[in-house]
Design a protein around this motif. Structure first.
Motif: not given
Lengths: 718, 600
Positions: A347-348, A350-352, A354, A629, A632-633, B534, B545, B547-551, B555, B558-559, B562-563, B566
């Motif tokens: 799953p990691e 999949l992370l963009p 960065l 872009k 949604r932070l 991680n 964290r 980075t999750y927002y940047m999905f 994905f 999916l993430y 999958m998570y 696991f």
């Protein structure tokens, strides 16, 4: 009694002679007997006559009872006739039921009908059975329908037949064998002529044939049975040879189209071991669960029950072994195959990708100073172009000037209205701040910093105040310029511009001469552009385009960004036309900030827009009119966004108490997209009535960020 | 006029053909079609859009590729199959009119289907054939172990026996065995030939159990076996050729004539097989292949990790090939000889057994002092030699899997064996429970708990524990303490009428203990978050964290999926770990009790 027997036997023997005349042996025997019998026949006839008259029923002879023959004598006569010519039924050996429907039963020797005897009823039969002592040996002759009493000899014969003996008692089974045709060669043959010579000589044709066969066998044309069988076996035996000459070069031939190789079987895990670790064994609960799934075996985690044996010797046969092999065979030729793409990623992955936040330093990471002093929520603030002072406007109707480095409040100016927007003039030669307090726009000289500049500003504003320009009526209805009174002059307020509606926002042009104000409810007059040097105002738009939320000047080019509720419009101020319309797809825009550009490249090419529906939109103006872009932070409405002038940083603040600092790198290379990495989240402000952080501002030179909020504090992160 | 658009003349609708229409096209009956499919390796395909492929029909049909069926159309063995069918009809007719000689004649001339060209067609290269050898070997070994039965042609069993022995010889000669595993189903062997990993399963002795025809159809299996024997024969030939050996090999007591058509008693043939295995083959010509095999890996001055790894692997395998070299192993008679002889000889050991019980033990006898190991599978042995180790068969298997000679202490005669682990579990990389024994094998710093015997009543006890602990769920370490505490308290309670001797020392001790226990009880409940490395990092650096927002939204879903998957994996692993420790604790307690009882 002896002669009687012979007579009785006579017809039988005669029959035998007729049938078996070819059997000479028996023929002679019987002939002898018959001769003997014939001689004595005359005597016996007389004797019979005498005896039979008395004992009709006890005679050994076959008696034919005829209902019509009443007298005993006649019976005897008939009997005597019977010996010569049989008067029995002439119909022959036919099923007698053919005559069931007739009164007669057949025809006698003379062609007369033989009538059916009177049929007995059960009672007669019973009486007969009871009374007649010979009943047991009485037999019904089907041909004549009469009862015949069997003689003792007959009974004896029947007994002998039953015990599978030869019926004739006198017949000697072990009589000496008379060898009529002997194997002894007679001196004189019975045949007239001698054997032919051929019979003594071996056949030449046969010899030829044999010779041929031997030759064929020798030459291998012909094969013996054994050889043939061997050959067959050999033919069936598989012969192996070097099929593949090399390891990896394939011969060109037609092959199956788009072959999908069968997947290999899964390799066994620890659970399948004969001696697995104990934790793999089922406890009762697991066993119960396993058994419960007997009808849905595919749901089971394991297709077998793990077993543990203390030694290899104890391992029994696996009962499903052949079944499993067979199912595998079935899978190989019966199971539909298809190629399926399967993800083998974590799953990691999949992370963009960065860059690590550490590599993107410096950015404001810790809260260093808290500016306290206001008594109500602080809606806005601004920093002087040099970066030494900070001015903030609050709901307590005051404006405070702070020294950034020390956190000391330099000055407090009461403006008499809620300060909604405040902006420091970007011109370094002027010490001027615009403050939007309700319907008034105040130009304030805060009087901090370089005294020369302060004095010079004062003098300019005083000079300018003497000049009065003619203004059109239309503008006059909206805006009135007004010099401040002496009292207010003391406070620092230099000029007051009265607006007809509440001012939402004020913003300076980069040069520091023009500034624009927004009155959201002003309709087509909601945007007003003012010039300080000429003290003139103008209303750029003729038609209302919606509720104007905020307004921005392009840092370099003569463009004006106007954000209405849902869209951002860019106007070319020189050509006086709409240049571009950016579609946000947001519900309500709250604020926007324009990228200042680094070293005068790409300045104003990128725009960020904060919305009340929690989004931050990044627009690349060269790329498209749609957001490049969407971030949604935040978890709540975004209140303000800001770009740093030097560093590739931008910040946003929201009602969820958070201030998020992100990295927003714009590259020189036009092909490379901007890199956006959220870096840091600060959540230090407190919440009051759903308000938390209301504005965020970057320091012009340092990587510092200021935030002000509903808790009446300003915080500096560095 | 516009031409009318016809459906299913192109695309997926035209690409597939149902089985029924395939039969019609080939003019074969179903049984022959099946045989043909088995031999030619044709299989149904799963279309992307079933509805379209079935030309709009609903339901599920068996679909073949049209091209495959067209390919079958040109196959010469179709004619053989038809001829065979005619022949069988003739035999049947002759039998029905009781003309047995005729029937026999027909039976003798029944056409034989030769599949050599199909082998070449299905397996273009030797490596392809090796890649597909898994099923082939498993089936051949299964048939080799079957008894004589009417349903199975006996020549096939004999052929399988011969070919499997030949293959095992090739493996021994190539020293290609890599891993072995005793499972409850049988013994798995894994070899590496020409870089291909081949795994097969051999049942434990006498695997045959009468099966109902509904469950096992031997006719289909026979068709498969007939094809696979041909494949295995050619593979054997090529392997022998590569190893510079003569094919067919002359195996003692195992000539093809003798066995092919008169199968002897199964037991005798088995012992003959083993005897044949124990004799090394004669190498013909110059051993050129071996030289190339032994060639050293040149040391290029490349310090990359990959080069190091390959080198390490190479060394490991090189050592593995000589694992048992120099050992003299004697097999006791209760030990299954076939697997052990095969494995031991694959790594260079000399093997022998009692010559009075089975043939083929030509090397040495039991009283030979130079025997290093004797493999025994019984609890105790009367007469023992000091000069050798008496080990259980599992030692051989575990040593091969560990790729080094394991210490023999754990495998001595009559000792409770350590768990036998699968060498294949390495292939599942992540999210798998690794038993402590496996971990101990991998890294030496990890110390293993002692082995404890498994009692019969362990299932019952387990059950009781389960019931009490179900409610407390996962983290119940303190609960154990509580129970213990309760027990202690119970012990300390004074019953009425009982004599109670006040022992101050003891009292103090008890108090102290109780205090300690109380202290232990105050330990706060540990929270268990199933976190990967991680995630831990994320908690440490909250900014990460983002980075999750940047999905991208797709994905993100999916993430999350999958998570969650696991997470359940991790939960399972945790539960099994817990089961392990609980079992261990239980057994330990039990053992202590036993010791105490013994002391008394």
């Amino acid at each position: 009694m002896a002669p009687k027997k012979r007579i009785k036997l006579l017809p039988k023997i005669q029959e035998g002679i007729n049938e078996e005349s070819f059997q000479q042996n028996s023929f002679i025997k019987r002939k002898r007997l018959s001769l003997l019998d014939k001689t004595k026949s005359d005597i016996t006839k007389d004797e019979n006559l005498n005896e039979s008259t008395d004992e009709v029923q006890q005679t050994d002879y076959i008696e034919y009872k005829d209902e019509f023959d009443t007298s005993d004598e006649e019976v005897n006569i008939v009997f005597l006739l019977n010996i010569q010519n049989d008067i029995r039924n002439t119909v022959g050996n036919i099923p007698m039921n053919w005559y069931d429907d007739y009164p007669h039963i057949g025809y006698d020797w003379e062609g007369k009908q033989i009538l059916k005897p009177h049929s007995e009823d059960q009672l007669d039969y019973f009486l007969k059975r009871m009374e007649d002592p010979n009943f047991w040996k009485t037999v019904k002759d089907k041909q004549t329908g009469k009862y015949v009493v069997l003689s003792d000899e007959d009974v004896e014969i029947i007994h002998r037949l039953e015990s599978s003996k030869i019926p004739d008692i006198t017949f000697n089974e072990y009589a000496p064998w008379i060898d009529w045709f002997t194997n002894e060669v007679m001196k004189m043959p019975l045949r007239k002529f001698p054997e032919h010579k051929r019979s003594f000589l071996p056949s030449r044709i046969e010899a030829k044939k044999v010779c041929k066969m031997v030759h064929a066998l020798k030459m291998g044309y012909l094969k013996t049975k054994k050889q043939k069988a061997e050959e067959r076996l050999k033919k069936r035996e598989k012969k192996f040879y070097l099929l593949w000459k090399t390891d990896d070069t394939a011969e060109e031939m037609r092959r199956i189209h788009d072959h999908i190789p069968a997947p290999k079987r899964h390799l066994p895990g620890h659970a399948e071991s004969y001696n697995p670790p104990t934790e793999y064994l089922f406890n009762k609960k697991e066993l119960r669960e396993w058994e419960k799934q007997a009808e849905t075996p595919w749901k089971r985690k394991l297709h077998f029950i793990p077993q543990k044996y203390s030694s290899l010797l104890e391992v029994p046969i696996y009962t499903d072994f052949l079944k499993e092999r067979f199912t595998r065979c079935l899978d190989l030729y019966l199971c539909p195959r298809a190629r399926k793409m399967r993800l083998t990623i974590e799953p990691e992955d999949l992370l963009p990708k960065l860059p690590s936040p550490r590599d993107l330093q410096p950015f404001p990471s810790v809260m260093s100073v808290v500016y306290k002093g206001h008594t109500d929520m602080i809606r806005c603030m601004s920093i002087d172009p040099i970066g030494q002072y900070l001015i903030s406007g609050s709901d307590d109707m005051s404006v405070k000037v702070w020294e950034i480095s020390t956190g000391r409040c330099m000055r407090t100016i009461h403006v008499g209205g809620i300060v909604r927007s405040i902006d420091w003039c970007p011109n370094k030669a002027l010490s001027l701040v615009t403050v939007a307090a309700d319907r008034k726009l105040l130009l304030i000289n805060p009087g901090v910093g370089d005294t020369l500049i302060v004095k010079k500003t004062d003098s300019i504003l005083r000079d300018a105040s003497e000049e009065a320009f003619a203004v059109s009526e239309k503008v006059k209805a909206v805006i009135q310029w007004e010099n401040s009174s002496d009292e207010k002059w003391e406070d620092g307020i230099r000029i007051i511009i009265n607006h007809f509606k509440e001012i939402k926002e004020v913003t300076w042009h980069g040069r520091g001469d023009y500034f624009a104000t927004v009155m959201t409810e002003g309709g087509n007059r909601s945007v007003v552009i003012h010039q300080v040097s000429t003290r003139r105002s103008q209303i750029p738009f003729a038609k209302p385009k919606g509720l104007v939320q905020c307004i921005l000047f392009h840092p370099v080019r003569p463009f004006l960004f106007v954000a209405t509720q849902k869209n951002v419009r860019i106007y070319d101020l020189v050509k006086q036309e709409l240049f571009k319309k950016l579609l946000t797809f947001a519900q309500w825009i709250s604020s926007m900030a324009i990228h200042p550009g680094y070293y005068l490249i790409h300045s104003g090419d990128n725009l960020i827009v904060g919305t009340y529906d929690r989004k931050i939109l990044w627009f690349d103006l060269d790329l498209s009119t749609k957001p490049y872009k969407t971030l949604r932070l935040h978890r709540n409405a975004v209140r303000a966004v800001a770009f740093h002038k030097r560093y590739p940083l931008f910040a946003s603040c929201s009602d969820d108490r958070s201030v998020i600092i992100s990295h927003g790198m714009v590259y020189n290379d036009l092909l490379q997209n901007p890199l956006i990495v959220p870096l840091k989240l600060h959540r230090d402000h407190e919440q009051y009535n759903d308000f938390a952080v209301l504005n965020v501002v970057f320091h012009p030179t340092q990587p510092w960020v200021f935030s002000c909020g509903a808790d009446a504090t300003i915080r500096l992160y560095s | 006029m516009v031409k009318r658009h016809k459906k299913y003349v192109a695309g997926e609708g035209a690409r597939y053909i149902t089985r029924k229409s395939a039969l019609k096209k080939l003019q074969l009956n179903l049984q022959d079609f099946r045989d043909l499919c088995i031999i030619k390796g044709i299989y149904p395909r799963e279309p992307k859009h079933r509805r379209r492929a079935q030309q709009g029909k609903t339901g599920i049909q068996t679909l073949y590729l049209k091209k495959d069926i067209q390919f079958l159309l040109h196959e010469p063995i179709i004619w053989k199959l038809r001829e065979k069918k005619v022949h069988l009809k003739r035999i049947k007719k002759a039998k029905s009119v009781k003309d047995y000689s005729m029937a026999k004649r027909y039976a003798n001339t029944i056409p034989i289907i030769n599949v050599d060209h199909i082998i070449k067609e299905r397996y273009p290269t030797f490596v392809d054939a090796l890649r597909d050898l898994d099923d082939c070997l498993t089936i051949c070994f299964t048939f080799a172990s079957l008894p004589r039965k009417k349903i199975i042609p006996s020549y096939l069993i004999a052929l399988c026996r011969r070919l499997t022995v030949e293959f095992m010889h090739a493996v021994i000669a190539a020293r290609a065995l890599r891993a072995v595993f005793i499972s409850i189903k049988g013994i798995y062997y894994q070899v590496e030939l020409r870089g291909q990993i081949i795994t097969w399963l051999v049942s434990h002795n006498f695997c045959f159990e009468p099966q109902s025809t509904a469950e096992v159809d031997f006719r289909t299996m026979t068709t498969f076996t007939e094809f696979y024997t041909t494949l295995l024969g050619f593979v054997n030939f090529r392997l022998y050729h590569l190893l510079n050996l003569h094919y067919p090999p002359q195996l003692q007591g195992y000539t093809s004539d003798q066995l092919e058509y008169e199968l002897i008693d199964d037991r005798v043939s088995l012992s003959d097989r083993v005897a044949a295995l124990n004799i090394s083959l004669k190498v013909g010509g110059t051993p050129s292949e071996e030289i190339s095999e032994e060639a050293e890996l040149d040391d290029f001055q490349v310090d990359s990790e990959l080069a190091d790894k390959t080198r390490q692997k190479y060394e490991e395998i090189k050592n593995l090939k000589k694992l048992f070299e120099g050992l003299k192993v004697f097999l006791n008679r209760e030990v299954p000889r076939e697997p052990l002889v095969f494995i031991l000889r694959c790594f260079g050991a000399e093997v022998s057994w009692d010559n009075t019980t089975f043939p083929g033990s030509t090397l040495f006898t039991e009283n030979d002092e130079s025997i290093s190991h004797q493999i025994v599978d019984r609890p105790h042995l009367e007469k023992q030699y000091i000069s050798r180790y008496y080990v259980q068969p599992q030692w051989v298997f575990d040593s091969v899997n560990a790729r080094r000679l394991l210490p023999v202490e754990k495998y001595f005669i009559g000792v409770i064996l350590p768990p036998h682990l699968s060498p294949f579990s390495v292939e599942y990389k992540t999210h798998k429970y690794i038993p402590p024994e496996e971990r101990a094998l991998k890294d030496e710093s990890f110390t293993l708990k002692e082995d404890l015997p498994l009692n019969d009543d362990f299932y019952n006890i387990e059950e009781n524990i389960d019931e009490t602990e179900d409610m407390i769920d996962i983290d119940s370490d303190e609960n154990d303490n509580e129970q213990l505490e309760n027990k202690k308290l119970k012990n300390m309670i004074v019953k009425a009428g009982q004599r109670y001797i006040v022992n101050k020392n003891k009292e103090r001790k008890d108090l102290k203990q109780m205090h300690q226990l109380k202290e232990k009880m105050t330990v706060t409940r540990s929270k268990i978050n199933f976190i990967t490395k991680n995630l831990k990092k994320i908690i440490k650096f909250p900014e990460y964290r983002f980075t999750y927002y940047m999905f991208i939204n797709k994905f993100k879903y999916l993430y999350r999926n999958m998570y969650s998957g696991f997470k359940t994996f991790r939960l399972l692993i945790f539960l099994i770990k817990k089961k392990n420790t609980r079992l261990y604790n239980y057994l330990k307690k039990k053992k202590k009790k036993i010791i105490i009882v013994k002391d008394i």
